[in-house]
Design a protein around this motif. Structure first.
Motif, mmCIF file in Angstrom:
data_model
loop_
_atom_site.group_PDB
_atom_site.id
_atom_site.type_symbol
_atom_site.label_atom_id
_atom_site.label_comp_id
_atom_site.label_asym_id
_atom_site.label_seq_id
_atom_site.Cartn_x
_atom_site.Cartn_y
_atom_site.Cartn_z
ATOM 1 N N ILE A 1 0.797 -1.229 0.129
ATOM 2 C CA ILE A 1 0.011 0.006 0.070
ATOM 3 C C ILE A 1 0.911 1.137 0.004
ATOM 4 C CG2 ILE A 1 -1.627 1.178 1.482
ATOM 5 C CD1 ILE A 1 -2.880 -1.395 2.312
ATOM 6 N N PHE A 2 0.632 2.063 -0.993
ATOM 7 C CA PHE A 2 1.486 3.420 -1.080
ATOM 8 C C PHE A 2 0.455 4.582 -0.384
ATOM 9 C CE2 PHE A 2 2.582 7.108 -3.448
ATOM 10 C CZ PHE A 2 3.893 7.439 -2.775
ATOM 11 N N CYS A 3 1.076 5.221 0.518
ATOM 12 C CA CYS A 3 0.515 6.234 1.131
ATOM 13 C C CYS A 3 0.939 7.704 0.467
ATOM 14 C CB CYS A 3 0.722 6.372 2.769
ATOM 15 S SG CYS A 3 0.069 7.647 3.673
ATOM 16 N N LEU A 4 -0.116 8.456 -0.036
ATOM 17 C CA LEU A 4 0.111 9.832 -0.760
ATOM 18 C C LEU A 4 -0.446 10.727 0.251
ATOM 19 C CD1 LEU A 4 1.025 11.152 -3.051
ATOM 20 C CD2 LEU A 4 -1.321 10.894 -4.071
ATOM 21 N N THR A 5 0.191 11.830 0.631
ATOM 22 C CA THR A 5 -0.343 12.761 1.442
ATOM 23 C C THR A 5 -0.399 14.338 0.394
ATOM 24 O OG1 THR A 5 2.125 13.523 1.945
ATOM 25 C CG2 THR A 5 0.862 12.092 3.328
ATOM 26 N N ILE A 6 -1.487 14.611 0.824
ATOM 27 C CA ILE A 6 -1.963 16.097 0.030
ATOM 28 C C ILE A 6 -2.377 17.104 1.233
ATOM 29 C CG2 ILE A 6 -3.316 17.392 -1.672
ATOM 30 C CD1 ILE A 6 -3.727 14.684 -3.007
ATOM 31 N N VAL A 7 -1.316 17.887 1.432
ATOM 32 C CA VAL A 7 -1.479 18.757 2.641
ATOM 33 C C VAL A 7 -1.140 20.381 2.250
ATOM 34 C CG1 VAL A 7 -0.706 17.121 4.202
ATOM 35 C CG2 VAL A 7 1.139 18.715 3.235
ATOM 36 N N GLY A 8 -1.809 21.212 3.278
ATOM 37 C CA GLY A 8 -1.236 22.677 2.964
ATOM 38 C C GLY A 8 -2.193 23.151 1.703
ATOM 39 N N GLN A 9 -1.537 23.938 0.951
ATOM 40 C CA GLN A 9 -2.045 24.620 -0.303
ATOM 41 C C GLN A 9 -1.590 23.883 -1.646
ATOM 42 O OE1 GLN A 9 -2.358 28.817 -0.149
ATOM 43 N NE2 GLN A 9 -3.118 28.954 -2.054
ATOM 44 N N ILE A 10 -2.740 23.691 -2.384
ATOM 45 C CA ILE A 10 -2.449 23.000 -3.556
ATOM 46 C C ILE A 10 -1.903 23.916 -4.620
ATOM 47 C CG2 ILE A 10 -3.303 21.612 -5.586
ATOM 48 C CD1 ILE A 10 -5.447 20.459 -3.761
ATOM 49 N N GLU A 11 -0.604 23.903 -4.931
ATOM 50 C CA GLU A 11 0.097 24.691 -5.936
ATOM 51 C C GLU A 11 -0.055 24.539 -7.027
ATOM 52 O OE1 GLU A 11 4.144 26.484 -4.886
ATOM 53 O OE2 GLU A 11 4.853 25.342 -6.296
ATOM 54 N N GLY A 12 -0.287 25.489 -8.164
ATOM 55 C CA GLY A 12 -0.658 25.062 -9.646
ATOM 56 C C GLY A 12 0.284 25.770 -10.434
ATOM 57 N N HIS A 13 -0.109 26.641 -11.314
ATOM 58 C CA HIS A 13 0.704 27.164 -12.383
ATOM 59 C C HIS A 13 1.519 28.416 -11.767
ATOM 60 C CE1 HIS A 13 -1.592 24.866 -15.139
ATOM 61 N NE2 HIS A 13 -2.610 25.426 -14.877
ATOM 62 N N MET A 14 1.172 28.785 -10.522
ATOM 63 C CA MET A 14 1.994 30.164 -9.950
ATOM 64 C C MET A 14 2.756 29.423 -8.685
ATOM 65 S SD MET A 14 1.488 32.420 -11.926
ATOM 66 C CE MET A 14 2.101 33.861 -11.050
ATOM 67 N N VAL A 15 3.919 29.817 -8.555
ATOM 68 C CA VAL A 15 4.617 29.073 -7.553
ATOM 69 C C VAL A 15 4.115 30.141 -6.087
ATOM 70 C CG1 VAL A 15 7.077 28.994 -6.326
ATOM 71 C CG2 VAL A 15 6.616 28.609 -8.743
ATOM 72 N N LEU A 16 3.996 29.450 -5.015
ATOM 73 C CA LEU A 16 3.644 30.225 -3.827
ATOM 74 C C LEU A 16 4.666 30.861 -3.121
ATOM 75 C CD1 LEU A 16 0.509 27.893 -2.897
ATOM 76 C CD2 LEU A 16 0.427 30.326 -4.004
#
Length: 242
Positions: free
Chosen positions: A38-53
């Motif tokens: 099982i692979f664990c994937l974390t998605i945390v904070g703000q999702i960064e898209g085309h612009m670098v935060l």
């Protein structure tokens, strides 16, 4: 002396690779043989898209998530994917791209929302095979918003409306919530100060049909293992028929 030093170097390299992966991507490498299936994937904070935060923002970069998902889909040692979310949302197109990729995986996936799965985190949360939310977690549902310079022409508002419909269509397709109920939550006023939208708690998210179950990591792993077993039985049955 050189032959004696080689095993030590071989032991250090995997450790260094793992530490580099944590430093650069915020997660462990894709499991190899004899490791967890099982692979664990974390998605945390703000999702960064085309612009670098800005550097002080805790972000999840979609250019890291997408190749990771491709790698897990191709890796024969991985049977299922556990996705843990605690995100405030972020770039709409990047979030939808991640959600679409998770939904298109052939391997069983389970998402767990802990803390929060707000804004564009909602489509990601419902994109898996089965979705779980902690009782104390919340999901904020609100209309699409734009930051920065906005050109006040009809085309801009038409674009926002079409983007919003994409989000609504995806969420209602991948969950049990109805379109009318989701839009009612999206446009409800008075729930948030100085804002439009609705914060939905863990129990209410299940009641509305947005998420499948209230629970945590234990329930998520148990469900994922059941989905993996079901998939293996189906594959074995198809193999027998062939």
């Amino acid at each position: 002396m050189e032959e004696a030093e080689q095993p030590e170097q071989q032991q250090e390299n995997p450790t260094k690779a793992a530490l580099d992966a944590i430093s650069q991507l915020g997660q462990m490498n894709v499991p190899a043989a004899n490791e967890s299936n099982i692979f664990c994937l974390t998605i945390v904070g703000q999702i960064e898209g085309h612009m670098v935060l800005p550097p002080q923002n805790k972000t999840t970069k979609y250019e890291h998530i997408i190749p990771t998902l491709v790698a897990t889909e191709q890796n024969k040692n991985i049977d299922g994917i556990l996705i843990i979310l605690n995100t405030v949302g972020g770039d709409v197109e990047a979030g939808l791209a991640i959600a679409e990729m998770i939904a298109s995986l052939t391997k069983p996936t389970v998402t767990v929302v802990v803390g929060g799965g707000h804004s564009i985190g909602v489509p990601i949360a419902v994109s898996s095979t089965y979705s779980i939310i902690a009782e104390s977690a919340t999901m904020t549902i609100h209309p699409i918003r734009l930051n920065g310079l906005v050109i006040g022409v009809p085309q801009t508002f038409e674009y926002m409306e079409k983007m919003q419909e994409r989000v609504v269509r995806f969420v209602t397709t991948h969950s049990r919530i109805t379109e009318s109920q989701f839009k009612e939550l999206m446009f409800r006023t008075g729930e948030l100060n100085r804002d439009v939208g609705t914060p939905v708690g863990g129990i209410d998210a299940v009641k509305y049909g947005l998420m499948d179950e209230v629970g945590g990591i234990g329930q998520a792993l148990a469900k994922l293992n059941r989905l993996i077993d079901d998939r293996k039985r189906t594959q074995d049955a198809e193999g027998i028929k062939q």
